[in-house]
Design a protein around this motif. Structure first.
Motif, PDB file in Angstrom:
ATOM      1  N   LEU A  97       0.827  -1.206   0.000  1.00 39.83           N
ATOM      2  CA  LEU A  97       0.000   0.000   0.000  1.00 39.83           C
ATOM      3  C   LEU A  97       0.861   1.256   0.000  1.00 39.83           C
ATOM      4  CD1 LEU A  97      -2.801  -1.061   2.517  1.00 39.83           C
ATOM      5  CD2 LEU A  97      -2.999  -0.837   0.035  1.00 39.83           C
ATOM      6  N   GLN A  98       1.958   1.227   0.770  1.00 41.19           N
ATOM      7  CA  GLN A  98       2.843   2.389   0.799  1.00 41.19           C
ATOM      8  C   GLN A  98       3.476   2.624  -0.570  1.00 41.19           C
ATOM      9  OE1 GLN A  98       5.499   1.369   4.034  1.00 41.19           O
ATOM     10  NE2 GLN A  98       4.328   2.584   5.510  1.00 41.19           N
ATOM     11  N   GLN A 105       1.390   9.466  -5.759  1.00 43.29           N
ATOM     12  CA  GLN A 105       1.894  10.805  -5.468  1.00 43.29           C
ATOM     13  C   GLN A 105       2.903  11.248  -6.522  1.00 43.29           C
ATOM     14  OE1 GLN A 105       3.349  10.156  -1.483  1.00 43.29           O
ATOM     15  NE2 GLN A 105       1.446  10.846  -0.536  1.00 43.29           N
ATOM     16  N   ASP A 106       3.791  10.335  -6.934  1.00 46.73           N
ATOM     17  CA  ASP A 106       4.787  10.677  -7.943  1.00 46.73           C
ATOM     18  C   ASP A 106       4.134  10.981  -9.284  1.00 46.73           C
ATOM     19  OD1 ASP A 106       6.818  10.374  -6.162  1.00 46.73           O
ATOM     20  OD2 ASP A 106       7.359   8.339  -6.779  1.00 46.73           O
ATOM     21  N   ALA A 107       3.115  10.199  -9.643  1.00 44.56           N
ATOM     22  CA  ALA A 107       2.459  10.400 -10.937  1.00 44.56           C
ATOM     23  C   ALA A 107       1.830  11.784 -11.014  1.00 44.56           C
ATOM     24  CB  ALA A 107       1.401   9.325 -11.169  1.00 44.56           C
ATOM     25  N   PRO A 118      -4.104   9.579 -11.588  1.00 44.40           N
ATOM     26  CA  PRO A 118      -3.360   8.319 -11.640  1.00 44.40           C
ATOM     27  C   PRO A 118      -4.125   7.203 -10.935  1.00 44.40           C
ATOM     28  CG  PRO A 118      -2.482   9.704  -9.907  1.00 44.40           C
ATOM     29  CD  PRO A 118      -3.615  10.489 -10.540  1.00 44.40           C
ATOM     30  N   ILE A 119      -4.063   6.010 -11.518  1.00 40.89           N
ATOM     31  CA  ILE A 119      -4.654   4.846 -10.875  1.00 40.89           C
ATOM     32  C   ILE A 119      -3.655   3.696 -10.939  1.00 40.89           C
ATOM     33  CG2 ILE A 119      -7.011   5.513 -11.489  1.00 40.89           C
ATOM     34  CD1 ILE A 119      -6.937   3.260 -13.588  1.00 40.89           C
ATOM     35  N   TYR A 153       5.935   3.864 -14.023  1.00 35.26           N
ATOM     36  CA  TYR A 153       6.272   3.243 -12.741  1.00 35.26           C
ATOM     37  C   TYR A 153       7.103   4.238 -11.948  1.00 35.26           C
ATOM     38  CZ  TYR A 153       7.511  -0.318  -9.333  1.00 35.26           C
ATOM     39  OH  TYR A 153       7.653  -1.038  -8.163  1.00 35.26           O
ATOM     40  N   ARG A 154       6.820   4.319 -10.697  1.00 33.80           N
ATOM     41  CA  ARG A 154       7.466   5.290  -9.805  1.00 33.80           C
ATOM     42  C   ARG A 154       7.405   6.709 -10.385  1.00 33.80           C
ATOM     43  NH1 ARG A 154       9.039   2.841  -5.523  1.00 33.80           N
ATOM     44  NH2 ARG A 154       9.947   0.754  -5.534  1.00 33.80           N
ATOM     45  N   GLY A 155       6.257   7.022 -10.943  1.00 33.09           N
ATOM     46  CA  GLY A 155       5.966   8.397 -11.322  1.00 33.09           C
ATOM     47  C   GLY A 155       6.485   8.856 -12.656  1.00 33.09           C
ATOM     48  N   VAL A 156       7.761   8.531 -12.997  1.00 36.31           N
ATOM     49  CA  VAL A 156       8.381   9.137 -14.172  1.00 36.31           C
ATOM     50  C   VAL A 156       8.895   8.136 -15.194  1.00 36.31           C
ATOM     51  CG1 VAL A 156       9.046  11.215 -12.930  1.00 36.31           C
ATOM     52  CG2 VAL A 156      10.598   9.279 -12.992  1.00 36.31           C
ATOM     53  N   HIS A 157       8.938   6.879 -14.886  1.00 40.33           N
ATOM     54  CA  HIS A 157       9.543   5.891 -15.778  1.00 40.33           C
ATOM     55  C   HIS A 157       8.464   5.276 -16.682  1.00 40.33           C
ATOM     56  CE1 HIS A 157      13.389   6.012 -13.626  1.00 40.33           C
ATOM     57  NE2 HIS A 157      12.645   6.144 -12.535  1.00 40.33           N
TER      58      HIS A 157
END
Length: 294
Positions: A97-98, A105-107, A118-119, A153-157
């Motif tokens: 969940l974290q 949050q990153d997205a 983001p989903i 993934y992880r907001g930017v990748h």
């Protein structure tokens, strides 16, 4: 005069026909009654299986570390182990969940002026034997997914884009590293200079090789180095993808047939085949009213 087939041969031919028909039927049609039939056939064997199991246990007893303890102590140890297992399961759930919260949050933090929702989409299936094959996701039109939706993934990748095959509850993701994804344009930025000008950044067109990397050509005179990052600058992709990370330069070599150009190999930080979930960046369309409709 034709010879009449004997009853035994007729029965054999009928059995062959029935067997052939059953062989092509879906498993879900056969399972209800084949399961019952298997139970009936195995019923007479149950006592022998039970006896065999007892003999095996007597000849080769299980190496149980708590076998010598009292029944009460054994119960306490079992309760302890069960509680510890539940605790570990809860920890794993919390970690998941974290991680998902961090991805969401990153997205939002890294999108470029586009209204994005983001989903998290769980991976429910993969293409066997293909490092960059299609992924089936547990997210569809019900969540706002449309063809072309960007997965990161992880907001930017960047991981890839959603194909045209979108259902209400599921969709398919074509990874950027799959050859079917085609050419993608990016800019090369120094890994050591975060303030480098995007306007002066070298452009490179990359093509996926099917092994998790993308390759492209760049002028040898351009100042690029191993470890430099490549970010997407391709407006055939949605706005939400612009500036996202494609990967970093893994190697640079001079082209044999063109000494004035270098061949660069770019490797993404994360591959679709390694992920259990991705973040889909659902772009929101803002409707504005024209004159006289205010």
């Amino acid at each position: 005069m034709a010879r009449k087939m004997s009853p035994s041969k007729q029965a054999f031919a009928l059995a062959l026909c029935v067997t052939a028909m059953l062989a092509v039927l879906p498993n879900r049609w056969l399972q209800p009654w084949t399961t019952d039939l298997a139970g009936i056939v195995n019923l007479p064997l149950t006592p022998f299986e039970d006896a065999g199991g007892r003999i095996k246990a007597w000849l080769r007893p299980i190496d149980d570390p708590i076998a010598g303890e009292t029944e009460q102590v054994q119960k306490l140890i079992e309760d302890r182990d069960e509680t510890l297992a539940l605790y570990r399961a809860a920890q794993l759930k919390i970690d998941l969940l974290q991680e998902e919260i961090g991805q969401l949050q990153d997205a939002v933090r890294f999108h470029r002026g586009v209204t994005v929702t983001p989903i998290i989409a769980q991976v429910t299936g993969r293409s066997p034997g293909r490092a960059g094959g299609l992924l089936r996701l547990k997210a569809g039109t019900r969540e706002g997914v449309v063809p072309g939706t960007v997965a990161v993934y992880r907001g930017v990748h960047i991981i890839g884009r959603i194909t045209d095959d979108v259902g209400r509850l599921g969709s398919k993701l074509l990874p950027m590293t799959d050859r079917a994804s085609g050419w993608v344009a990016g800019i090369v930025l120094s890994a050591d200079d975060v303030a480098a000008s995007v306007a002066d950044a070298p452009h490179v067109d990359l093509y996926p090789q099917g092994d998790g990397t993308l390759t492209g050509e760049i002028e040898r005179a351009r100042d690029v180095h191993k470890g430099d990052v490549v970010q997407l600058s391709d407006y055939s992709w949605p706005d939400a993808a612009q500036g996202m990370m494609i990967g970093e330069i893994e190697s640079i070599s001079t082209k044999d047939d063109d000494p004035l150009r270098n061949l660069v190999v770019v490797r993404p930080h994360y591959l679709a085949a390694d992920l259990n979930s991705v973040t889909l960046k659902i772009e929101q369309i803002e409707l504005t009213q024209g004159g006289g409709e205010k």
